[in-house]
Scaffold this active site. Structure first.
Site, PDB file in Angstrom:
ATOM      1  CG  HIS A 142      -2.178  -0.812   1.131  1.00 23.12           C
ATOM      2  ND1 HIS A 142      -2.149  -2.267   1.396  1.00 23.12           N
ATOM      3  CD2 HIS A 142      -3.357  -0.665   0.552  1.00 23.12           C
ATOM      4  CE1 HIS A 142      -3.216  -2.593   1.252  1.00 23.12           C
ATOM      5  NE2 HIS A 142      -4.116  -1.889   0.609  1.00 23.12           N
ATOM      6  CE  LYS A 146      -3.894  -0.512   4.675  1.00 24.16           C
ATOM      7  NZ  LYS A 146      -5.347   0.106   4.987  1.00 24.16           N
TER       8      LYS A 146
HETATM    9  N1  LIG Z   1     -12.936  -1.367   3.094  1.00 24.65           N
HETATM   10  C1  LIG Z   1     -12.258  -0.791   1.881  1.00 24.65           C
HETATM   11  O1  LIG Z   1     -12.610  -1.303   0.794  1.00 24.65           O
HETATM   12  C2  LIG Z   1     -11.569   0.423   1.895  1.00 24.65           C
HETATM   13  C3  LIG Z   1     -10.661   0.897   0.666  1.00 24.65           C
HETATM   14  C4  LIG Z   1      -9.949   2.002   0.946  1.00 24.65           C
HETATM   15  C5  LIG Z   1      -9.707   2.475   2.389  1.00 24.65           C
HETATM   16  N2  LIG Z   1     -10.285   1.768   3.291  1.00 24.65           N
HETATM   17  C6  LIG Z   1     -10.255   2.472   4.672  1.00 24.65           C
HETATM   18  O2  LIG Z   1     -10.698   3.696   4.915  1.00 24.65           O
HETATM   19  C7  LIG Z   1     -10.283   4.418   5.858  1.00 24.65           C
HETATM   20  C8  LIG Z   1      -9.910   5.890   5.124  1.00 24.65           C
HETATM   21  O3  LIG Z   1      -9.059   5.859   4.122  1.00 24.65           O
HETATM   22  P1  LIG Z   1      -8.536   7.072   3.384  1.00 24.65           P
HETATM   23  O4  LIG Z   1      -7.508   6.612   2.390  1.00 24.65           O
HETATM   24  O5  LIG Z   1      -9.780   8.112   3.049  1.00 24.65           O
HETATM   25  O6  LIG Z   1      -7.859   7.958   4.848  1.00 24.65           O
HETATM   26  P2  LIG Z   1      -7.811   9.515   5.021  1.00 24.65           P
HETATM   27  O7  LIG Z   1      -6.756   9.720   5.953  1.00 24.65           O
HETATM   28  O8  LIG Z   1      -7.602  10.195   3.565  1.00 24.65           O
HETATM   29  O9  LIG Z   1      -9.200  10.052   5.445  1.00 24.65           O
HETATM   30  C9  LIG Z   1      -9.826   9.558   6.655  1.00 24.65           C
HETATM   31  C10 LIG Z   1     -10.675  11.079   6.876  1.00 24.65           C
HETATM   32  O10 LIG Z   1     -11.445  10.621   8.357  1.00 24.65           O
HETATM   33  C11 LIG Z   1     -11.119  11.937   8.924  1.00 24.65           C
HETATM   34  N3  LIG Z   1     -11.138  11.538  10.365  1.00 24.65           N
HETATM   35  C12 LIG Z   1     -10.216  10.864  10.947  1.00 24.65           C
HETATM   36  N4  LIG Z   1     -10.609  10.808  12.461  1.00 24.65           N
HETATM   37  C13 LIG Z   1     -11.758  11.457  12.474  1.00 24.65           C
HETATM   38  C14 LIG Z   1     -12.645  11.446  13.749  1.00 24.65           C
HETATM   39  N5  LIG Z   1     -12.236  10.935  14.976  1.00 24.65           N
HETATM   40  N6  LIG Z   1     -14.023  12.343  13.552  1.00 24.65           N
HETATM   41  C15 LIG Z   1     -14.137  12.612  12.113  1.00 24.65           C
HETATM   42  N7  LIG Z   1     -13.436  12.400  11.209  1.00 24.65           N
HETATM   43  C16 LIG Z   1     -12.066  11.852  11.376  1.00 24.65           C
HETATM   44  C17 LIG Z   1      -9.906  12.643   8.650  1.00 24.65           C
HETATM   45  O11 LIG Z   1     -10.094  13.739   9.046  1.00 24.65           O
HETATM   46  C18 LIG Z   1      -9.904  12.402   7.338  1.00 24.65           C
HETATM   47  O12 LIG Z   1     -10.450  13.276   6.388  1.00 24.65           O
HETATM   48  C19 LIG Z   1      -8.980   3.887   6.265  1.00 24.65           C
HETATM   49  O13 LIG Z   1      -9.278   3.108   7.457  1.00 24.65           O
HETATM   50  C20 LIG Z   1      -8.901   2.885   5.107  1.00 24.65           C
HETATM   51  O14 LIG Z   1      -8.040   1.682   5.532  1.00 24.65           O
HETATM   52  C21 LIG Z   1     -11.087   0.976   3.215  1.00 24.65           C
END
Ligand SMILES: NC(=O)c1ccc[n+]([C@@H]2O[C@H](COP(=O)([O-])OP(=O)(O)OC[C@H]3O[C@@H](n4cnc5c(N)ncnc54)[C@H](O)[C@@H]3O)[C@@H](O)[C@H]2O)c1
Length: 252
Positions: A142, A146
């Site tokens: 990744h 991450k």
């Molecule tokens: N299941 C899937 O298919 C899949 C695919 C991609 C990413 N993900 C997961 O999705 C999540 C997000 O990924 P991303 O790449 O968009 O990350 P990112 O860091 O770009 O976005 C996360 C967002 O959540 C917000 N956030 C964090 N803590 C918070 C809180 N306590 N209250 C409110 N907002 C909060 C942050 O400000 C940020 O804008 C990760 O856990 C990632 O592993 C899952």
């Protein structure tokens, strides 16, 4: 029309989901939840679900494990279905998600891509045939932003394989600290982090003089976003329960 709120709206996935929804006519974004308000969004972004100005019909969550309690409280109190795609939960948090599904519809998967879910099915078939003769290792790669390791998807693949094995395997993440040969009942999980790699998962079945390798590469985040929006539309009129990709595919 399905009215959706995005938790993690200012994040990388949140923005892709908003774009995907803009291009569809069966759903729209009515609000976002994020501790950071993105001024470019054309919908209101609030810090917690409780502050949402409009009650959504479904919430899609791609944020951080720390949002879980607030989200589940809101969804259970207001009867709002939720698609949970965030990764990195503890066992205790996963138990809370399963408990919430007794009251509300919850779609929970570590990977929203169709290809990865097919990979899990193929890995199960291979594991059932090769058990005892081949060593199983999972390698995931990744981007350098991450936070959690191994990926939720690597664990999902390991769990899928373990479902079909007669002799269950334990996961080994770190061979650095132990000087010993690998056992027959382990699945090694290896995390590579670098650059902008969207997500790669490879399962290696290594036998005597032959290796079988099953691999999936995600080339853009939209594969996860499309899956999660489809899941939200699927979940809208469901009774309570825990759903995953297989349930949605069975309805297509
Ligand atoms: N299941 C899937 O298919 C899949 C695919 C991609 C990413 N993900 C997961 O999705 C999540 C997000 O990924 P991303 O790449 O968009 O990350 P990112 O860091 O770009 O976005 C996360 C967002 O959540 C917000 N956030 C964090 N803590 C918070 C809180 N306590 N209250 C409110 N907002 C909060 C942050 O400000 C940020 O804008 C990760 O856990 C990632 O592993 C899952």
């Amino acid at each position: 029309m399905t009215n959706i709120a995005i938790c993690g709206a200012s994040g990388k996935m949140g923005k892709v989901i908003a774009d995907i929804i803009t291009g569809r006519d069966d759903c729209k974004v009515v609000g976002g939840i994020d501790k950071v308000a993105d001024s470019g969004a054309d919908f209101p972004i609030v810090a917690t679900a409780a502050e949402l100005p409009v009650k959504p019909e479904v919430i899609i969550d791609f944020s951080h494990p720390s949002t879980l309690d607030g989200l589940l409280d809101y969804c259970q109190t207001n009867g709002v279905p939720i698609v949970i795609a965030t990764t990195g939960y503890s066992e205790e948090q996963i138990a809370k998600i399963k408990k919430a599904a007794e009251l509300i519809p919850v779609f929970f998967t570590f990977n929203m891509s169709l290809g990865i879910n097919l990979l899990a099915e193929l890995a199960k078939k291979a594991a059932a045939v090769l058990e005892g003769q081949f060593d199983i290792e999972i390698i995931e790669k990744h981007h350098n932003q991450k936070i959690d390791a191994p990926s939720g998807t690597a664990i999902m693949l390991g769990n899928a394989i373990n479902e079909v094995l007669e002799q269950k395997c334990e996961y080994v993440y770190d061979r650095h600290s132990v000087r010993a040969k690998r056992s027959k009942t382990e699945i090694g999980m290896h995390s590579v982090r670098g650059g902008t790699i969207v997500g790669e998962h490879e399962i290696i079945f290594a036998g005597r003089d032959e290796v079988i390798s099953l691999k999936h590469e995600a080339h853009s985040k939209s594969v996860f976003a499309v899956g999660s929006v489809n899941a939200a539309v699927f979940l809208k009129n469901k009774e309570h329960g825990l759903f995953e990709m297989g349930d949605m595919l069975a309805e297509v």
